[in-house]
Write a protein that holds these residues in place. Sequence first.
Motif, PDB file in Angstrom:
ATOM      1  N   THR A   1       0.826  -1.220   0.000  1.00 15.35           N
ATOM      2  CA  THR A   1       0.000   0.000   0.000  1.00 15.35           C
ATOM      3  C   THR A   1       0.857   1.267   0.000  1.00 15.35           C
ATOM      4  O   THR A   1       0.320   2.373  -0.091  1.00 15.35           O
ATOM      5  N   HIS A   2       2.156   1.124   0.126  1.00 16.82           N
ATOM      6  CA  HIS A   2       3.009   2.307   0.288  1.00 16.82           C
ATOM      7  C   HIS A   2       2.899   3.272  -0.897  1.00 16.82           C
ATOM      8  O   HIS A   2       2.829   4.487  -0.712  1.00 16.82           O
ATOM      9  N   GLU A   3       2.927   2.702  -2.106  1.00 18.45           N
ATOM     10  CA  GLU A   3       2.949   3.587  -3.276  1.00 18.45           C
ATOM     11  C   GLU A   3       1.682   4.450  -3.376  1.00 18.45           C
ATOM     12  O   GLU A   3       1.797   5.680  -3.447  1.00 18.45           O
ATOM     13  N   PRO A   4       0.476   3.839  -3.383  1.00 20.51           N
ATOM     14  CA  PRO A   4      -0.704   4.713  -3.520  1.00 20.51           C
ATOM     15  C   PRO A   4      -0.860   5.685  -2.351  1.00 20.51           C
ATOM     16  O   PRO A   4      -1.275   6.838  -2.561  1.00 20.51           O
ATOM     17  N   ILE A   5      -0.523   5.260  -1.152  1.00 19.53           N
ATOM     18  CA  ILE A   5      -0.657   6.162  -0.003  1.00 19.53           C
ATOM     19  C   ILE A   5       0.337   7.314  -0.124  1.00 19.53           C
ATOM     20  O   ILE A   5       0.005   8.485   0.113  1.00 19.53           O
ATOM     21  N   ALA A   6       1.576   6.993  -0.531  1.00 13.55           N
ATOM     22  CA  ALA A   6       2.585   8.049  -0.697  1.00 13.55           C
ATOM     23  C   ALA A   6       2.138   9.051  -1.748  1.00 13.55           C
ATOM     24  O   ALA A   6       2.278  10.268  -1.567  1.00 13.55           O
ATOM     25  N   GLN A   7       1.601   8.531  -2.853  1.00 14.91           N
ATOM     26  CA  GLN A   7       1.149   9.437  -3.917  1.00 14.91           C
ATOM     27  C   GLN A   7       0.023  10.357  -3.423  1.00 14.91           C
ATOM     28  O   GLN A   7      -0.015  11.542  -3.751  1.00 14.91           O
ATOM     29  N   GLN A   8      -0.843   9.805  -2.607  1.00  9.16           N
ATOM     30  CA  GLN A   8      -1.959  10.599  -2.081  1.00  9.16           C
ATOM     31  C   GLN A   8      -1.445  11.698  -1.145  1.00  9.16           C
ATOM     32  O   GLN A   8      -1.930  12.836  -1.160  1.00  9.16           O
TER      33      GLN A   8
END
Lengths: 313, 348
Positions: free
Chosen positions: B86-93
């Motif tokens: 989940t790191h990538e989508p959360i970081a992008q958000q």
Amino acid sequence: MSDATLGVLLLGFAGLGPDQDHQRAMYQPAFEAHPGFEIVDAALDDPAVDVVSVCVEPERRADAVIAALQAGKHVLVDKPLALTAADAAKVATVAAETGKVCLPAHHQRFHPMIAAARGAVAGGKVGLPWNVQADFLVAGGTPSPAGELANFAVYPLDVVLALTGLRARRVFARLGTHWSDGDADDFALLLLTHENGLTSTISVGRTRSLADTRPAGLAVHRYRVSGSHGVLDIDASRPAVVLRRAEASSQVWHGPGTVDRLLDELHAAVTAGRPSSPSAADAVHIAEIVDAARASAASGHPVDLSTEKEGSR
Amino acid sequence: MARHSVIDDTGPLGVVIVGAGFIADHHGAALRASSRARLAGIVDVDAGRASAAATAAGGVPWTTDLAEALARPGVDAAIVCTPNMTHEPIAQQIAAAGKHLLMEKPLTITVPSARAVVEAFDAAGTVVMAAHTHRFYDYARAVDDAIAGGAVGRPVFARLALLGGWIWPDWRAWVLDPAKSGGHALHNGVHLLDLVSWWLRDEPVSVYARGRAQTAAELRIYDYLEMHVEYAGGADAVCEMSRGHRPSTLDRRDVLVAGTDGVLQLPADGWGSTVVTESGTSLLHPQAANGFAVQLDAWLDAIADRAAERAMTPADAVRAVALGVATELSIERGEPVTLDEVMEGVRS
């Protein structure tokens, strides 16, 4: 052990490079001190010679050992037994044919910490071993012109094989020259995959001189065996009484050294009429690993060992 | 490291914690101890877990909606402790919301996504740092101080072993699913790969790794990792990461660095007192600085002064991901894998 005294012929006073003379530095004093041996000044075929201690130049070493075995003599041979696995294999074949003892001088396996560990591992103390990590770093002394893969790596390789009883199947290696001025390697990193999936990693090399380590003494010498049911840490800088003084610190211990214990094994094998441990076949396998390590370091890829020839252990 | 700058006239930085698992407790404790930041809320997909953590933290706001938390006044930054995938989508958000981020390692589980996250924060003008907490532990800093001071000359060989037994839940744990965790090399291996690369001050060029499913043959991750890294300057490193050792109480840190002028060792028995009791032998850890608190300060330093040298750069975080990916690939192939290969297509 039998109390028979065996006659020893000292053959050759050479080693890897002009400065290495293990005959005078190690074997001769150990033979002189050992009650089971007597150094004799005689020809190879003299019946007074039971054992030949071979320290001829590495290039002629395999031939000299073969000649001694064919003359009906038992042999202690300096390490490396031969410079290539092919030459080592020739020696092992003759040793098997003659039935004489051919003991390669892999004496570190007789270190009191390591010898005890071999028994513990073999007895299942850590369950089924699946990994060994080893460091064998010598400080100071004269760098081997043949490189420390050829020179020192034999010792920790023999210890790892003796600890686990598992032959290497695959070798990945890196060679470096970090401390000496010449071209020869003074650092080798060996990543081995053995039978039954055991892996091992061995660092071996010769650093510059370090305070509190005698020239050509071991600065770091240790093994960690991980098993299915436990972990065994072997620090071969122990056992030791540590002395701290104004000028320097040092360590002392009592009792026979590793070369003395090597001669115990030589005497026991000869008098019992059994093969020695380590045997010439063990030296062949180590030479195969060293050859493969050289090929791997040159290519940057792991090298698989042939599984056709099986040595005894 | 630079001390935090004086640009601090807005009061403590408001930080939300995203993902209320066990590692969040360590970050929460660091926040509570800091005068420079405050816990401004808890986000978790599980409402029960979010509310419980918020209550335990003294009644801070909680939500299951990250967007809602980021939109709340007084929220400047986030510490993310969610499962790796989940790191990538959360970081992008979080980048899109213009907030700062301290992301539990690994930054993401692929190199392209790690690069994309770094680019998103560059574009937003906010700070992203991956929580490679070992860099902030006393032992790691002692080793680094010694190397930086020239104690061993140029380091040419490093060994780092972090060995322990099983600490994970049962088969349902996301850590055990390589699709979710990226594999053990991404999950824990990156700690060691980052640390030795930092110590050696050299660029890794290739990885040769062996992995082992030690605890159970059916594991789809390697609970024991043996990773060799070759560096551009000719140095070698051997890193061992284990959650597969027995007895499970084994607690081992071992460091050896050989350099052109000396040898440095943190022996396995050198960082604690030995306690021998009826139930066995264990290690009593020495009192030490709280690595999470030191890390929090480093992150706050980076936020306070964007021009200052960072303790852990975004490029370091991407490199750690690349090393983890190379490790997993090397185990799969049984061959060394170059960093160039895993970085391919994402280099500018």
